[in-house]
Enzyme design. Structure first.
Site, mmCIF file in Angstrom:
data_model
loop_
_atom_site.group_PDB
_atom_site.id
_atom_site.type_symbol
_atom_site.label_atom_id
_atom_site.label_comp_id
_atom_site.label_asym_id
_atom_site.label_seq_id
_atom_site.Cartn_x
_atom_site.Cartn_y
_atom_site.Cartn_z
ATOM 1 C CD GLU A 156 -2.970 -1.167 0.415
ATOM 2 O OE1 GLU A 156 -3.269 -0.090 -0.113
ATOM 3 O OE2 GLU A 156 -3.590 -2.223 0.194
ATOM 4 C CB CYS A 212 -2.159 6.788 1.795
ATOM 5 S SG CYS A 212 -3.543 5.896 2.509
HETATM 6 P P1 NAD Z 1 8.546 4.925 4.389
HETATM 7 O O1 NAD Z 1 8.491 4.108 3.164
HETATM 8 O O2 NAD Z 1 9.701 5.812 4.604
HETATM 9 O O3 NAD Z 1 8.481 3.988 5.688
HETATM 10 C C1 NAD Z 1 7.429 3.072 5.904
HETATM 11 C C2 NAD Z 1 7.923 1.971 6.823
HETATM 12 O O4 NAD Z 1 8.921 1.225 6.143
HETATM 13 C C3 NAD Z 1 8.552 2.452 8.119
HETATM 14 O O5 NAD Z 1 8.182 1.594 9.171
HETATM 15 C C4 NAD Z 1 10.027 2.347 7.821
HETATM 16 O O6 NAD Z 1 10.812 2.198 8.979
HETATM 17 C C5 NAD Z 1 10.071 1.113 6.955
HETATM 18 N N1 NAD Z 1 11.240 1.014 6.063
HETATM 19 C C6 NAD Z 1 12.003 2.017 5.587
HETATM 20 N N2 NAD Z 1 12.986 1.521 4.784
HETATM 21 C C7 NAD Z 1 12.814 0.186 4.748
HETATM 22 C C8 NAD Z 1 13.494 -0.881 4.084
HETATM 23 N N3 NAD Z 1 14.552 -0.654 3.285
HETATM 24 N N4 NAD Z 1 13.039 -2.144 4.266
HETATM 25 C C9 NAD Z 1 11.974 -2.376 5.040
HETATM 26 N N5 NAD Z 1 11.298 -1.412 5.700
HETATM 27 C C10 NAD Z 1 11.694 -0.139 5.548
HETATM 28 O O7 NAD Z 1 7.183 5.736 4.426
HETATM 29 P P2 NAD Z 1 6.735 6.836 5.488
HETATM 30 O O8 NAD Z 1 7.334 8.129 5.116
HETATM 31 O O9 NAD Z 1 6.942 6.317 6.859
HETATM 32 O O10 NAD Z 1 5.162 6.868 5.220
HETATM 33 C C11 NAD Z 1 4.585 7.750 4.338
HETATM 34 C C12 NAD Z 1 4.323 7.063 3.006
HETATM 35 O O11 NAD Z 1 3.424 5.981 3.199
HETATM 36 C C13 NAD Z 1 3.657 7.982 2.010
HETATM 37 O O12 NAD Z 1 4.231 7.790 0.748
HETATM 38 C C14 NAD Z 1 2.205 7.501 2.011
HETATM 39 O O13 NAD Z 1 1.496 7.767 0.844
HETATM 40 C C15 NAD Z 1 2.382 6.042 2.248
HETATM 41 N N6 NAD Z 1 1.160 5.458 2.805
HETATM 42 C C16 NAD Z 1 0.374 4.666 1.994
HETATM 43 C C17 NAD Z 1 -0.817 4.138 2.484
HETATM 44 C C18 NAD Z 1 -1.716 3.287 1.630
HETATM 45 O O14 NAD Z 1 -2.616 2.653 2.159
HETATM 46 N N7 NAD Z 1 -1.533 3.243 0.328
HETATM 47 C C19 NAD Z 1 -1.192 4.393 3.802
HETATM 48 C C20 NAD Z 1 -0.365 5.189 4.579
HETATM 49 C C21 NAD Z 1 0.803 5.708 4.079
#
Ligand code: NAD
Length: 531
Positions: A268, A302
């Protein structure tokens, strides 16, 4: 902790409680006692920037230990009748409702969002708990299929739990996203190892505590804490399926790592969502809805709308209404109801928002509302901002801002509106406003987004948990909610039992006679219109 309108005047008294009243050392010790973590890390609240909690940090070896515990517990959990597993979810639902003030406080101090927006998380989490509590047995029920030889081959499709799910959760909706993706996995008989974002870990740990109180065996839900590239990656390295919510860039890394192991992923991801105001829209309703679409959770949702397309014949009338409402929004950092816009989640978000707005302005965009960092309210507050004259050369045109910033564009006809709305690699949510719902139904078929909200911002589709929810294109892979939201956590297993005659030449029949017989059987099955 203040509440001020965007023009700076205080609009409500501040609450007496502070973040230190909400996050006490006793609460932190209680919530983290099952976390396997040999290191230490700390968090602060975006509301004021003050330190919040000292938390354990997990190493890759700690993650392995968490998987061992989860695997040990999963077999018994999968053997527990589905009705009992579902009953845990329904008890959890009631426990959260009863303790909602506690979790609303925690969500506010960890995310910086307003209490109203924090309550949306409760609505989201409990919608899924109720849905799968009531419907899991039906989704998972073994299904009979027609066998290769009708009457003689009995075929049952069973759904087996995948095992231990690896879950990675971002900071923006820690309760709704962690619980929303976890409850169907539990209902299907899986254990989970979750890596929340550390900043919002206490909210997820609180949810776990309620599920355990509701009857989930402790070891079935493990929570590990630490940096994404280290701890998140360690989770993917051991999971039987990965459910990830976060940015598209990280989602690609997660998918690659899962592909190497040939385990499934549900992703997502990000969006650059569009809202369309057609010429026959009810403009007051549309303006009201657009404010929610753009500024809920300070745009860190999101589903948030960052592109507003308005038919040129109603653009001025719509903008009058939309801008008046936007400028009247109050910003606030107090615990409790009152403020309409909360904080950004931290320095990274503030930097992204400031960069997008400043760059657009430097290249000629006009600020119609907002456009300022509001450090007088809290370190990461930013005004709800509306931009006009945004061009493709500006980052805010196509990149996800994930903040309270929306760009306005005018269109001449429906074809142009569709082309503009679809001109993005993302495909998460769109919102369309028109009095002619039949016309919008046809238009929806041409919009490339996983959800289309008609005369509503985002909540109609997101909250309808019986329907699948997710993104097309760069916004994701797979769907949460509904049947797809639970079946992704299962392996389909076909059990076929052959009766009376084997499926090959037998009792002295030679090969030619057998194949001739089978050809006649095939012909008869087609004639009898068997499927
Ligand atoms: P992010 O991708 O930076 O981090 C998300 C999660 O992934 C965190 O827990 C982070 O620690 C982890 N992570 C980071 N690098 C990783 C790696 N290499 N391997 C595994 N895990 C890793 O995103 P964010 O800034 O925390 O969240 C915001 C983003 O999430 C926005 O782009 C938003 O649109 C998206 N989002 C999407 C939905 C949806 O349902 N489509 C819902 C909420 C947020």
């Amino acid at each position: 902790m203040a509440i001020v309108s965007t023009n700076g005047n205080p609009v409500a008294p501040t609450g007496p409680r502070t973040t230190a009243d909400v996050v006490t050392p006793a609460l932190v010790a209680r919530l983290t006692r099952d976390v396997i973590g040999t290191g230490r890390t700390s968090t602060s609240t975006p509301l004021t920037g003050e330190p919040l909690a000292e938390l354990p940090e997990s190493s890759p070896a700690d993650v392995t230990a968490a998987f061992v515990r989860a695997r040990d517990a999963q077999e018994d959990w999968a053997a527990t009748p589905v009705a009992q597993r579902a009953a845990v979810l329904l008890r959890f639902h009631d426990l959260v409702l009863k303790a909602q003030e506690e979790i609303l406080d925690l969500i506010q101090v960890e995310t910086g969002k307003t209490r109203l927006h924090a309550h949306e998380e409760i609505q989201g989490a409990l919608g899924t708990a109720r849905h799968y509590g009531r419907r899991a047995a039906a989704y998972l029920k073994p299904r009979r299929h027609r066998g290769v030889v009708p009457m003689l081959t009995r075929v049952v499709e069973a759904r087996r739990a995948k095992g231990v799910i690896g879950q990675i959760v971002p900071w923006n909706y820690p309760l709704a996203l962690s619980v929303g993706d976890a409850v169907p996995a539990f209902a299907a008989g899986n254990a989970i190892v979750t890596k929340p974002d550390t900043q919002t870990a206490l909210t997820v740990l609180w949810a776990r505590e309620r599920l355990v109180e509701a009857g989930l065996p402790r070891d079935v839900w493990q929570i590990v804490l630490g940096d994404g590239p280290v701890v998140g990656s360690a989770v993917i390295a051991e999971a039987d399926h990965v459910t990830f919510t976060g940015s598209t860039a990280t989602g690609r890394l997660v998918a690659k790592q899962a592909a190497d192991r040939l385990v499934g992923v549900s992703l997502e991801l990000g969006g650059k969502n569009a809202l369309l105001v057609l010429e026959d829209a009810a403009l007051d309703r549309a303006a009201e809805g657009a404010v929610r679409a753009c500024f809920t959770s300070a745009g860190q949702l999101c589903e948030s709308v960052e592109r507003l397309y308005v038919h040129e014949s109603v653009a001025d009338a719509f903008l009058d209404r939309f801008l008046a409402r936007t400028k009247a929004l109050s910003l606030g950092s107090g615990l409790g109801y009152g403020a309409q816009i909360g904080s950004l989640a931290g320095a990274r978000q503030l930097e992204a928002v400031t960069r997008h707005v400043d760059e657009a302005v430097s290249k000629g965009a006009t600020v119609l509302a907002g456009g300022h960092h509001r450090s007088d309210v809290g370190p990461y507050f930013y005004e709800p901002t509306v931009l006009d004259g945004v061009q493709p050369s500006m980052a805010v045109y196509g990149e996800e801002t994930f903040g309270p910033v929306v760009s306005v564009y005018r269109f001449a006809d429906e074809g142009e509106a569709l082309a503009l709305a679809n001109a993005t690699p993302y495909g998460l949510n769109s919102s369309v406003w028109s009095r002619d719902t039949r016309r919008v139904g046809i238009l929806a078929g041409r919009l490339r987004t996983g959800s289309v909200n008609v005369n509503e911002a985002y909540a109609a589709a997101y909250g309808s948990v019986q329907a699948p929810h997710g993104g097309m294109g760069d916004s994701g892979l797979g769907r949460r909610n509904g049947a797809e939201g639970i079946l992704r956590y299962t392996e389909a297993q076909t059990v076929a039992t052959q009766r009376l005659i084997p499926l090959g030449p037998s009792r002295g029949m030679d090969d030619a006679s057998y194949t001739a017989l089978m050809s006649r059987v095939l012909g008869a099955m087609k004639t009898l219109r068997l499927r």
